[in-house]
Design a protein around this motif. Structure first.
Motif, PDB file in Angstrom:
ATOM      1  N   ILE A   1       0.870  -1.181   0.000  1.00 52.91           N
ATOM      2  CA  ILE A   1       0.000   0.000   0.000  1.00 52.91           C
ATOM      3  C   ILE A   1       0.906   1.229   0.000  1.00 52.91           C
ATOM      4  N   LEU A   2       0.880   1.959  -1.103  1.00 55.50           N
ATOM      5  CA  LEU A   2       1.820   3.073  -1.260  1.00 55.50           C
ATOM      6  C   LEU A   2       1.100   4.390  -1.513  1.00 55.50           C
ATOM      7  N   LYS A   3       1.709   5.432  -1.100  1.00 59.47           N
ATOM      8  CA  LYS A   3       1.181   6.751  -1.391  1.00 59.47           C
ATOM      9  C   LYS A   3       1.601   7.150  -2.801  1.00 59.47           C
ATOM     10  N   LYS A   4       0.796   7.993  -3.421  1.00 58.04           N
ATOM     11  CA  LYS A   4       1.116   8.477  -4.774  1.00 58.04           C
ATOM     12  C   LYS A   4       2.449   9.227  -4.760  1.00 58.04           C
ATOM     13  N   GLU A   5       2.707   9.946  -3.658  1.00 64.28           N
ATOM     14  CA  GLU A   5       3.932  10.735  -3.539  1.00 64.28           C
ATOM     15  C   GLU A   5       5.168   9.852  -3.665  1.00 64.28           C
ATOM     16  N   THR A   6       5.122   8.660  -3.064  1.00 61.85           N
ATOM     17  CA  THR A   6       6.264   7.738  -3.108  1.00 61.85           C
ATOM     18  C   THR A   6       6.576   7.346  -4.546  1.00 61.85           C
ATOM     19  N   LYS A   7       5.537   7.030  -5.303  1.00 58.75           N
ATOM     20  CA  LYS A   7       5.726   6.630  -6.705  1.00 58.75           C
ATOM     21  C   LYS A   7       6.293   7.784  -7.537  1.00 58.75           C
ATOM     22  N   LYS A   8       5.789   8.993  -7.290  1.00 56.76           N
ATOM     23  CA  LYS A   8       6.265  10.167  -8.036  1.00 56.76           C
ATOM     24  C   LYS A   8       7.742  10.437  -7.738  1.00 56.76           C
ATOM     25  N   ILE A   9       8.119  10.348  -6.456  1.00 54.48           N
ATOM     26  CA  ILE A   9       9.511  10.607  -6.056  1.00 54.48           C
ATOM     27  C   ILE A   9      10.434   9.541  -6.642  1.00 54.48           C
ATOM     28  N   THR A  10      10.001   8.290  -6.597  1.00 54.90           N
ATOM     29  CA  THR A  10      10.806   7.187  -7.161  1.00 54.90           C
ATOM     30  C   THR A  10      11.046   7.410  -8.654  1.00 54.90           C
ATOM     31  N   LYS A  11       9.978   7.742  -9.363  1.00 51.80           N
ATOM     32  CA  LYS A  11      10.077   7.988 -10.813  1.00 51.80           C
ATOM     33  C   LYS A  11      11.013   9.164 -11.095  1.00 51.80           C
ATOM     34  N   TYR A  12      10.912  10.210 -10.290  1.00 52.80           N
ATOM     35  CA  TYR A  12      11.748  11.399 -10.461  1.00 52.80           C
ATOM     36  C   TYR A  12      13.223  11.046 -10.265  1.00 52.80           C
ATOM     37  N   PHE A  13      13.534  10.273  -9.218  1.00 51.28           N
ATOM     38  CA  PHE A  13      14.919   9.841  -8.977  1.00 51.28           C
ATOM     39  C   PHE A  13      15.468   9.093 -10.196  1.00 51.28           C
ATOM     40  N   ILE A  14      14.724   8.115 -10.680  1.00 51.32           N
ATOM     41  CA  ILE A  14      15.205   7.277 -11.800  1.00 51.32           C
ATOM     42  C   ILE A  14      15.414   8.123 -13.048  1.00 51.32           C
ATOM     43  N   ASN A  15      14.429   8.969 -13.377  1.00 55.15           N
ATOM     44  CA  ASN A  15      14.539   9.801 -14.592  1.00 55.15           C
ATOM     45  C   ASN A  15      15.718  10.760 -14.520  1.00 55.15           C
ATOM     46  N   GLU A  16      15.908  11.403 -13.375  1.00 53.31           N
ATOM     47  CA  GLU A  16      16.991  12.386 -13.224  1.00 53.31           C
ATOM     48  C   GLU A  16      18.370  11.725 -13.260  1.00 53.31           C
ATOM     49  N   ILE A  17      18.502  10.573 -12.596  1.00 54.26           N
ATOM     50  CA  ILE A  17      19.803   9.886 -12.570  1.00 54.26           C
ATOM     51  C   ILE A  17      20.147   9.368 -13.968  1.00 54.26           C
ATOM     52  N   GLU A  18      19.174   8.839 -14.670  1.00 55.62           N
ATOM     53  CA  GLU A  18      19.425   8.370 -16.045  1.00 55.62           C
ATOM     54  C   GLU A  18      19.821   9.535 -16.953  1.00 55.62           C
TER      55      GLU A  18
ATOM     56  N   LYS B   1      22.797  15.220  -5.500  1.00 56.68           N
ATOM     57  CA  LYS B   1      22.285  16.397  -6.198  1.00 56.68           C
ATOM     58  C   LYS B   1      20.771  16.280  -6.414  1.00 56.68           C
ATOM     59  N   VAL B   2      20.342  15.093  -6.860  1.00 56.46           N
ATOM     60  CA  VAL B   2      18.912  14.853  -7.107  1.00 56.46           C
ATOM     61  C   VAL B   2      18.140  14.869  -5.785  1.00 56.46           C
ATOM     62  N   SER B   3      18.753  14.371  -4.706  1.00 58.52           N
ATOM     63  CA  SER B   3      18.101  14.392  -3.389  1.00 58.52           C
ATOM     64  C   SER B   3      17.746  15.820  -2.981  1.00 58.52           C
ATOM     65  N   GLY B   4      18.670  16.760  -3.282  1.00 58.34           N
ATOM     66  CA  GLY B   4      18.411  18.174  -2.986  1.00 58.34           C
ATOM     67  C   GLY B   4      17.231  18.701  -3.784  1.00 58.34           C
ATOM     68  N   LYS B   5      17.168  18.299  -5.073  1.00 58.48           N
ATOM     69  CA  LYS B   5      16.049  18.720  -5.930  1.00 58.48           C
ATOM     70  C   LYS B   5      14.730  18.135  -5.437  1.00 58.48           C
ATOM     71  N   VAL B   6      14.774  16.849  -5.035  1.00 58.50           N
ATOM     72  CA  VAL B   6      13.571  16.160  -4.548  1.00 58.50           C
ATOM     73  C   VAL B   6      13.024  16.874  -3.310  1.00 58.50           C
ATOM     74  N   ALA B   7      13.925  17.222  -2.389  1.00 59.77           N
ATOM     75  CA  ALA B   7      13.501  17.890  -1.144  1.00 59.77           C
ATOM     76  C   ALA B   7      12.776  19.201  -1.455  1.00 59.77           C
ATOM     77  N   LYS B   8      13.297  19.971  -2.427  1.00 58.23           N
ATOM     78  CA  LYS B   8      12.666  21.247  -2.788  1.00 58.23           C
ATOM     79  C   LYS B   8      11.358  21.033  -3.540  1.00 58.23           C
ATOM     80  N   LYS B   9      11.397  20.154  -4.545  1.00 59.03           N
ATOM     81  CA  LYS B   9      10.240  19.931  -5.412  1.00 59.03           C
ATOM     82  C   LYS B   9       9.037  19.376  -4.640  1.00 59.03           C
ATOM     83  N   PHE B  10       9.305  18.448  -3.717  1.00 63.64           N
ATOM     84  CA  PHE B  10       8.216  17.786  -2.984  1.00 63.64           C
ATOM     85  C   PHE B  10       8.055  18.325  -1.554  1.00 63.64           C
TER      86      PHE B  10
END
Length: 339
Positions: free
Chosen positions: A242-259, A313-322
């Motif tokens: 059982i997951l929150k929508k936010e978790t899925k969005k953050i996970t997707k953002y991490f993968i896309n940014e790192i790639e 670097k992406v962790s910093g972006k995630v913290a601001k964005k979300f």
């Protein structure tokens, strides 16, 4: 501390003689305490004060084991005072007494950080160089086993250490300190709470009450619940968590940014599944101000320096964005391993 009494023996007509065995004992004790790193020494001093807070402690009691000069003591106090400000805690000194004041929440947060850094327990939950058996540690370890059994799961590193330190701190605060809970219980999270984890938390606090022979306040159930929900103890339902929508969005953002930043391609299905299971409890930790220690941090920085820098670097972006709290290097290092 060894007494210098009978260190030098005298006999009429024969002169003076050094009690060599006692001399060695004194020096072994002195060197052991003198050789401690300043940070280790200050951590020990802080723990003495924090566990007892806001009870006053005799100034001499704090520094008697370390054989420090006045300049070193003043330097330690200055550093401790400044460090406490990061946790909104105040260091007080009046006459021959010293003490720390602040909210119970902030006191425990700092104790948690220090206890984990002092490595009382290894990552495999075994003792780490303890000279004498600590029955409180035995009890805490037995409670973690009970919690695992009741939740039908294994609480892995580093979450097991966090839960260990939380319960160990709870015991010591009620034994040594004078606790005032300023905050009322606020259970807004109960709208979407995990009933099983809450019941396990309640039973654990009841057992702790019996162990301490004191009725623990209800808020302690909430505290333990927050630690458990911030660990990877979720049970799967119908093959999916059982997951929150936010978790899925953050996970997707991490993968896309790192790639995008590394020009690397990852197995998105496997990575997404693994990363989601880490990020969900991480979000709970950030929300509740729970820190974790990563013993592999220095190795990860060296071995996977490129990926680690990008993740940080992406962790910093995630913290601001979300709109999250700061994501620490420890958290970023764990995320790096998934990539």
């Amino acid at each position: 501390m060894f007494s210098p009494k009978n260190l030098v023996l005298s006999k009429k007509g024969k002169g003076l003689k050094l009690n060599y065995e006692l001399y060695l004992n004194i020096n072994n004790y002195n060197f052991k305490n003198r050789d401690k790193l300043p940070t280790e020494r200050r951590n020990e001093i802080l723990l003495k004060l924090l566990f007892k807070s806001p009870i006053k402690v005799k100034f001499d009691y704090l520094f008697s084991d370390y054989f420090l000069g006045e300049a070193s003591i003043n330097k330690d106090i200055s550093i401790i005072k400044q460090f406490l400000l990061n946790y909104n805690l105040k260091f007080w000194k009046k006459d021959e007494y010293v003490w720390i004041e602040g909210s119970e929440e902030n006191i425990r947060k700092l104790i948690n950080r220090i206890v984990i850094n002092l490595n009382l327990i290894n990552s495999d939950m075994s003792y780490n160089n303890l000279k004498k058996r600590d029955y409180d540690i035995d009890f805490v370890l037995s409670q973690i086993e009970r919690i695992e059994k009741e939740l039908e799961t294994v609480i892995s590193y580093p979450y097991n250490l966090n839960i260990f330190s939380h319960i160990y701190i709870l015991i010591n605060r009620f034994r040594k300190g004078k606790i005032k809970f300023e905050l009322e219980i606020k259970r807004e999270w109960k709208k979407n709470y995990n009933k099983k984890i809450f019941e396990v938390s309640k039973k654990a606090i009841e057992r702790l009450s019996e162990y301490l022979n004191v009725k623990l306040p209800e808020i302690e159930i909430d505290y333990l619940y927050q630690y458990l929900i911030s660990s990877r103890v979720y049970k799967e339902e119908n093959g999916e968590e059982i997951l929150k929508k936010e978790t899925k969005k953050i996970t997707k953002y991490f993968i896309n940014e790192i790639e995008k930043n590394t020009k690397l391609k990852f197995n998105n299905i496997e990575l997404k599944k693994d990363l989601i299971s880490h990020i969900e409890p991480m979000l709970q930790r950030l929300k509740n101000g729970i820190e974790i220690k990563n013993d592999l941090l220095d190795e990860i920085k060296i071995e996977y320096s490129k990926i680690f820098k990008e993740v940080k670097k992406v962790s910093g972006k995630v913290a601001k964005k979300f709109k999250l709290s700061n994501i620490s290097e420890e958290e970023s290092a764990f995320i790096t391993l998934y990539f």
